[in-house]
Write a protein that holds these residues in place. Sequence first.
Motif, PDB file in Angstrom:
ATOM      1  N   PRO A  54       7.344  17.673   1.807  1.00 42.51           N
ATOM      2  CA  PRO A  54       7.162  16.518   2.697  1.00 42.51           C
ATOM      3  C   PRO A  54       5.958  16.686   3.622  1.00 42.51           C
ATOM      4  CG  PRO A  54       8.983  17.868   3.450  1.00 42.51           C
ATOM      5  CD  PRO A  54       8.503  18.466   2.162  1.00 42.51           C
ATOM      6  N   LYS A  55       5.203  15.602   3.795  1.00 42.57           N
ATOM      7  CA  LYS A  55       4.058  15.575   4.707  1.00 42.57           C
ATOM      8  C   LYS A  55       4.100  14.249   5.457  1.00 42.57           C
ATOM      9  CE  LYS A  55       1.139  18.085   1.504  1.00 42.57           C
ATOM     10  NZ  LYS A  55      -0.016  18.043   0.637  1.00 42.57           N
ATOM     11  N   LYS A  56       3.799  14.284   6.748  1.00 40.51           N
ATOM     12  CA  LYS A  56       3.727  13.047   7.524  1.00 40.51           C
ATOM     13  C   LYS A  56       2.264  12.613   7.564  1.00 40.51           C
ATOM     14  CE  LYS A  56       5.365  11.014  11.788  1.00 40.51           C
ATOM     15  NZ  LYS A  56       6.021  11.309  13.061  1.00 40.51           N
ATOM     16  N   ILE A  57       1.992  11.422   7.034  1.00 40.49           N
ATOM     17  CA  ILE A  57       0.622  10.935   6.891  1.00 40.49           C
ATOM     18  C   ILE A  57       0.533   9.531   7.472  1.00 40.49           C
ATOM     19  CG2 ILE A  57      -1.182  10.379   5.215  1.00 40.49           C
ATOM     20  CD1 ILE A  57      -0.009  12.500   3.410  1.00 40.49           C
ATOM     21  N   HIS A  58      -0.609   9.206   8.056  1.00 39.26           N
ATOM     22  CA  HIS A  58      -0.851   7.873   8.604  1.00 39.26           C
ATOM     23  C   HIS A  58      -1.620   7.038   7.589  1.00 39.26           C
ATOM     24  CE1 HIS A  58       0.446   8.800  12.717  1.00 39.26           C
ATOM     25  NE2 HIS A  58       0.049  10.021  12.409  1.00 39.26           N
ATOM     26  N   PHE A  59      -1.113   5.848   7.288  1.00 32.66           N
ATOM     27  CA  PHE A  59      -1.742   4.902   6.372  1.00 32.66           C
ATOM     28  C   PHE A  59      -2.030   3.602   7.118  1.00 32.66           C
ATOM     29  CE2 PHE A  59       0.527   7.580   3.329  1.00 32.66           C
ATOM     30  CZ  PHE A  59      -0.377   7.693   2.290  1.00 32.66           C
ATOM     31  N   ALA A  60      -3.007   2.838   6.622  1.00 37.74           N
ATOM     32  CA  ALA A  60      -3.268   1.511   7.167  1.00 37.74           C
ATOM     33  C   ALA A  60      -2.141   0.550   6.778  1.00 37.74           C
ATOM     34  CB  ALA A  60      -4.609   0.976   6.682  1.00 37.74           C
ATOM     35  N   ARG A  61      -1.506   0.811   5.631  1.00 36.66           N
ATOM     36  CA  ARG A  61      -0.346   0.040   5.191  1.00 36.66           C
ATOM     37  C   ARG A  61       0.534   0.971   4.376  1.00 36.66           C
ATOM     38  NH1 ARG A  61      -0.543  -0.773  -0.061  1.00 36.66           N
ATOM     39  NH2 ARG A  61      -2.518  -0.837  -1.151  1.00 36.66           N
ATOM     40  N   ILE A  62       1.766   0.579   4.157  1.00 40.55           N
ATOM     41  CA  ILE A  62       2.701   1.402   3.400  1.00 40.55           C
ATOM     42  C   ILE A  62       2.379   1.283   1.916  1.00 40.55           C
ATOM     43  CG2 ILE A  62       5.131   1.721   2.796  1.00 40.55           C
ATOM     44  CD1 ILE A  62       5.794   0.659   5.618  1.00 40.55           C
ATOM     45  N   PRO A  63       2.233   2.414   1.198  1.00 39.85           N
ATOM     46  CA  PRO A  63       1.986   2.349  -0.252  1.00 39.85           C
ATOM     47  C   PRO A  63       3.146   1.668  -0.978  1.00 39.85           C
ATOM     48  CG  PRO A  63       1.546   4.556   0.591  1.00 39.85           C
ATOM     49  CD  PRO A  63       2.223   3.788   1.688  1.00 39.85           C
ATOM     50  N   VAL A  64       2.850   1.103  -2.147  1.00 40.14           N
ATOM     51  CA  VAL A  64       3.864   0.407  -2.942  1.00 40.14           C
ATOM     52  C   VAL A  64       4.108   1.156  -4.242  1.00 40.14           C
ATOM     53  CG1 VAL A  64       3.342  -1.846  -1.945  1.00 40.14           C
ATOM     54  CG2 VAL A  64       2.161  -1.117  -4.000  1.00 40.14           C
ATOM     55  N   ILE A  65       5.246   0.871  -4.879  1.00 34.02           N
ATOM     56  CA  ILE A  65       5.607   1.521  -6.137  1.00 34.02           C
ATOM     57  C   ILE A  65       4.557   1.218  -7.192  1.00 34.02           C
ATOM     58  CG2 ILE A  65       7.314   1.550  -8.005  1.00 34.02           C
ATOM     59  CD1 ILE A  65       9.446   1.031  -5.887  1.00 34.02           C
ATOM     60  N   GLY A  66       4.156   2.255  -7.931  1.00 35.59           N
ATOM     61  CA  GLY A  66       3.164   2.119  -8.988  1.00 35.59           C
ATOM     62  C   GLY A  66       1.752   2.414  -8.534  1.00 35.59           C
ATOM     63  N   GLU A  67       1.541   2.480  -7.240  1.00 37.64           N
ATOM     64  CA  GLU A  67       0.216   2.751  -6.701  1.00 37.64           C
ATOM     65  C   GLU A  67      -0.091   4.248  -6.793  1.00 37.64           C
ATOM     66  OE1 GLU A  67      -1.815   0.418  -3.083  1.00 37.64           O
ATOM     67  OE2 GLU A  67      -0.124   1.658  -2.524  1.00 37.64           O
TER      68      GLU A  67
END
Length: 107
Positions: free
Chosen positions: A45-58
């Motif tokens: 597990p890693k805590k990462i900051h994204f501009a948006r939440i990734p989606v399935i298949g990405e």
Amino acid sequence: MEPNGMKCAWFQFLIGFEIMSLGAYFPMKVYVYTHDFEEGGKENPKKIHFARIPVIGECIVLSNNPNWYKVVLVLHTPYMAADADAEVWCVKITGSAARKAAGYSAS
């Protein structure tokens, strides 16, 4: 004096601009669990900051290393007590496999 329609359109533009730029001000905190079959299948597990939440298949890359990961499960955690906005589970894939699955040549 401008007509009410112009004021309304200008207001909608400003609100739309604010909504689109929220990602820059409020990054999404996401726990990412990576699964690598070559390393015995352990999750890291890693805590990462994204501009948006990734989606399935990405496909995502988590650092400068060449490891690619495909998102297979997304758990949204919108409640206030959560430490993150979502938890994402990914499996390690090769870049060539990802390009081939997307319809590009593997070369």
